[in-house]
Structures are given as C-alpha cells and as structure tokens.
Design an enzyme around this catalytic site. Sequence first.
Site, short mmCIF file in Angstrom:
data_model
loop_
_atom_site.label_atom_id
_atom_site.label_comp_id
_atom_site.label_asym_id
_atom_site.label_seq_id
_atom_site.Cartn_x
_atom_site.Cartn_y
_atom_site.Cartn_z
N SER A 144 7.88 0.96 -4.99
CA SER A 144 6.83 0.01 -6.04
C SER A 144 7.46 0.75 -7.30
O SER A 144 7.99 0.24 -7.59
CB SER A 144 5.75 1.29 -5.80
OG SER A 144 4.45 0.54 -6.48
N ASP A 305 7.39 -4.16 -6.75
CA ASP A 305 7.04 -4.61 -5.94
C ASP A 305 5.91 -5.79 -5.70
O ASP A 305 5.23 -6.42 -4.77
CB ASP A 305 7.09 -3.91 -4.46
CG ASP A 305 6.29 -3.00 -4.78
OD1 ASP A 305 5.23 -2.77 -6.10
OD2 ASP A 305 4.84 -2.83 -3.47
N ASP A 307 3.36 -6.25 -6.83
CA ASP A 307 1.72 -5.51 -6.64
C ASP A 307 0.59 -5.01 -7.73
O ASP A 307 -0.62 -5.77 -7.17
CB ASP A 307 1.15 -5.03 -4.83
CG ASP A 307 1.40 -3.40 -5.19
OD1 ASP A 307 2.33 -2.73 -5.93
OD2 ASP A 307 1.72 -2.14 -4.06
#
Length: 574
Positions: A144, A305, A307
Amino acid sequence: MDAKKRYEEWLENPYFDQETKEELKKIADNEKEIQDRFYRDLEFGTGGLRGVIGAGTNRVNIYTVRKATQGLANYILKEHTEEKGVAIAFDSRNMSPEFAGEAALCLAANGIKAYIFPSLRPTPMLSFALRELGCTAGIVVTASHNPPEYNGYKVYWEDGAQITSPRDRQIIEEVSRVTDYADVKTMDLEEAQKAGLYQIIGPEMDDKFTEALKALVLRPEILEQEAKNLKIVYTPLHGTGNLPVRRILEELGFTQVYVVKEQELPDGDFPTVSYPNPEDKNAFRLALELAKEKDADLVLATDPDADRLGIYAKDTESGEYKSFTGNMSGTLVLEYILSQRKALGTLPENGAVVTTVVSGKMAKEIAKDYGMELIETLTGFKYIGEQIKFFEETQDHTYVFGYEESYGCLVGTHARDKDAVSAVMALCEAAAYYKHQGITLCQQMERLFEKYGYYQEDLCTVTLKGQEGAEKIQAMMEQIRSAVPQTIGGFRVLRFRDYREQKIRDCVTKEETPSGLPKSNVLYFELEDNAWCCIRPSGTEPKIKFYMGVKGADSADAEEKLTGLREAVKALAQ
C-alpha cells in the site's frame, strides 16, 4: 531456535539460493541486524503479510511468500474449493511481480488454478476480478502506502473482501503449521501453463471494471456540460493508478487532465517522495507546482496500489489550494451521493452508510439527515466490505456508501475494498456538479460545516521499531487499559470501549455492555461535548496510533478544542 541459529541455518541449507546467502553474509558481523531479521517469523496477520524486503524469516522474500501461500493453499484444499481458483494482482513495488509469480506457482503446485494479471493493477481491480472469475480467493502483492523498503501480501475471499473472522484466524493457523520451508510446493511456469493451472487475466477485465464504474455516475448530463471545463492535476505517485484513473476520466469527458510527469511511471523506489502516501502533504509538492502552473481546480493523488485518494482543491477566494482530510473528502462524496440519489428518487428506504470507529462523526449527522442508518466497524476497510456481504445475506440494509478516515472509500459494490479509481470518478463528478452550481469544492465543504457542525479530527502516530518497540507498544496499551483516565484534555470520559475485552463501560453508571464488534486491541474514549479519542497499534507498521475528534461552534472553536485534546492524547503516550 534463536536468531543466530536461524541465520546460520539459512546460510547452510541448500534450499536457499546463493543470492540470498550472499545478502546474509554481508551482515555476518551485525548482530543487531541478524536479530531483527531472524528473531521471529514474519507474522501472517489478519490481512496477510507486510514487512521489509530482504533475506530472513522476519522479512518479505520469495521464501516467506511461498510459505504463506502454502498455508493458504492448505486451507483452500481443506475447504474443497480448489476448483474455483485464485486471482492474483500486484502493484509497482520492488519484487511485486516476482512475489506474485511465486504465489501463483505455489498454488499451481497444489493443484489450484492461478489467474494472474500480466502487469500491475490497483488493489480494487483484484477484488473486482476475483468476483468476476468466481474464484475462491484472491491475493494482492502490495504494501500500500508504506515506505519503499516494504512489500506485502493481502488475502481476499470469494466475496471480494479481505479475510475476516473466523476465516482469517483459520488461515493464520494453516500458515503457522508450515514450519519447514522444504515442505512448500512450487513448480515450473511452463509446466503450470501446460497443466492449465496458470492463466493470464486478459484486457477484457479492465474493460469490465471501467464499465462497472461508469454505471455508478449519477449526473451524466452534468458531465456532458461541465467535465471539459474542470482542470485536474493527477499523480499516481509511481503506482498503479495512472492508466485506470486516466482512462475513466477520459471516458467521462474530462479532457483537461494533467499528470505529474516525474511521478507518472511505476517505480518501486518512489524516487520523488520519501513516503508514497496521499495522507502526507509532502507527497503533493510536485502536483501542487503543476496545479499552480495550470490553474487547476483539483489536485488528486492515489497511493501505490490505488486504493486511497488524497485531494487538494482551489479556494477561489484566497487563490490557494486547500487540503482535504480523508474525513472531509469522504463526507463530501457521501453528501453528494445522498443528495443526488434523493433528488433522483433512487435512495433506498433501508439504506446504510458504513464507516469505522476512528472516522469523523459528521457522517452520522449526514446519514441521519437523509434517513440512512450509519453503521460503525472496527478500523480496516475489510470490515466495511464484510458489511456488504452481511447486507446481501440478510437483506436488512442496502449499501449506499462506505469510507474510512485514512483516505479510502467505496462507491458502489463492484469491489469490496476501498477504490481510489471510483473515488476519483465520484469526486470529479461532484466537482463538476458544484462547478455547474457556481461553487467550488471548498465552498461546498464550508456549507457542510455550517449545516452539520465544525467537526475536526487528527491522528498522532508514534513509531517504535523492532522487538523492543513492539514490547513498548504493548506495555503502553496495557498501562492505559489498566488506569482509564477520568478526563482527557479537559473533556470528561463518558464511556470507555475496550474492544479486546469486547466491553463498553459507562463511566458514570459503571454499567458494562457488549461492544458488538469483533475482538481487537483497540481502546476508545467517548468524551463529553461530542469529543472522542481512540488508541490502537497499527496492524501493518511498527506504530501506535492516537485518533481524536471534536465538534466546534465554528472553525476557530474546533481548532482550539482539538489542540487541547491533541496535547492530552500525546501525554497518554509518555
């Protein structure tokens, strides 16, 4: 076995490759480094693995990835769901393609078909793809927004959400049973392909994902008029967002999109940022420079990533770009969705908004205003994704929107994890709508404050690395747990929630009630005057986090209250 013996075993065992051994030989005289690399097995936690890349049992490498995958494979075989296969995606971090490949070949060697993306993809696309493919599970290789030296491995189940209780514990048990690396299976790529156990996910999945997002647009007629007039600066921060974000914006008619060239291409070293996290204002330096040059309306950044989404918006009154916290952008999108769906007559009677216990409290007021129920979960978007599954099973609620304070939200149910691509789409649609009304996002945010109250929140983080740091964090939690303060920052403690003990204690009546949430090492204080604070160790980094929030009569009042509470909460960490 102690750290030194484990270290020596890795050097002597023919199972480990020569490159790994050469890396370990370089630390032969560094006892502290040997201790840190080998004092434990890298923990497979409730979401998977995350750690520093390198050789050793307490590092992310091909061997620890294989070991984790073998445990997952063993669990899948016990569940008899191997025929469904497993979907795999990976981000732009160093070694991500290699780790994804190792996971796929381990699954194949266990007779479980692996569907793998050919190149980097956002985490939400994995959630989407595994549901489209009907897989039993999914794996995303990502760390992340962690610093460049990290990588990780997250596990999803067939509903598209990260694994939750009791399945997470059951998989952890299977992983922990794999004690000998030599017991881990793998196979040759060509053999796996010939056996039909290794399949590349084709470009049609990207098309389906984009179409699913476009179906979520609420005001296409506004986009036809205004999308071309909105100036957007975007940075993927060297991550996976570049292509899918630009594609969705282009297909919706946003023609003035300017990408930060220095951060456009994937790069696991993240050379232009020390911390590739849109929560960090320093990550926006280059984007803000480009925004001023282009006179942009919006400045957007997605994490590696894709998100999480961070934003700045231009304040036309001052000419400056103002940052939006995750709570601010979350409530802005929330209110836009609720207001537009109400106007369109598509707001469900049993609608639910889902957020976490550490997220801002304005969402509760907005949800109430539109007749929606607000449901709080533990920290972590997997719990929000889990609620969608519950809603589908019971039909008690219809999911409308979910978000958490750490810059993640989910518009729609195409995925079951936070999705920065759909967040970009929703935020830009909202910006276009308000531009059509003659106001900016900054002005709309101020309207929300005026209507619902001046909510402000903050997060203080203490980093304590290594074995000693982990022990200090645990001791800190126990000390606070055993001596609950009566006041914090001048606010009386009204209720104390201990989610590890799954109890809520009324500090006035002394009555105790169940928390109603899963067991977790989290302490939460409900304070008077709509204030609150929460303490929890990070599940992915060597940190302890202190969350807090207040409600003020105006912005100055809120800031004053928050300053006092912040200092008091910091004192708890001493």
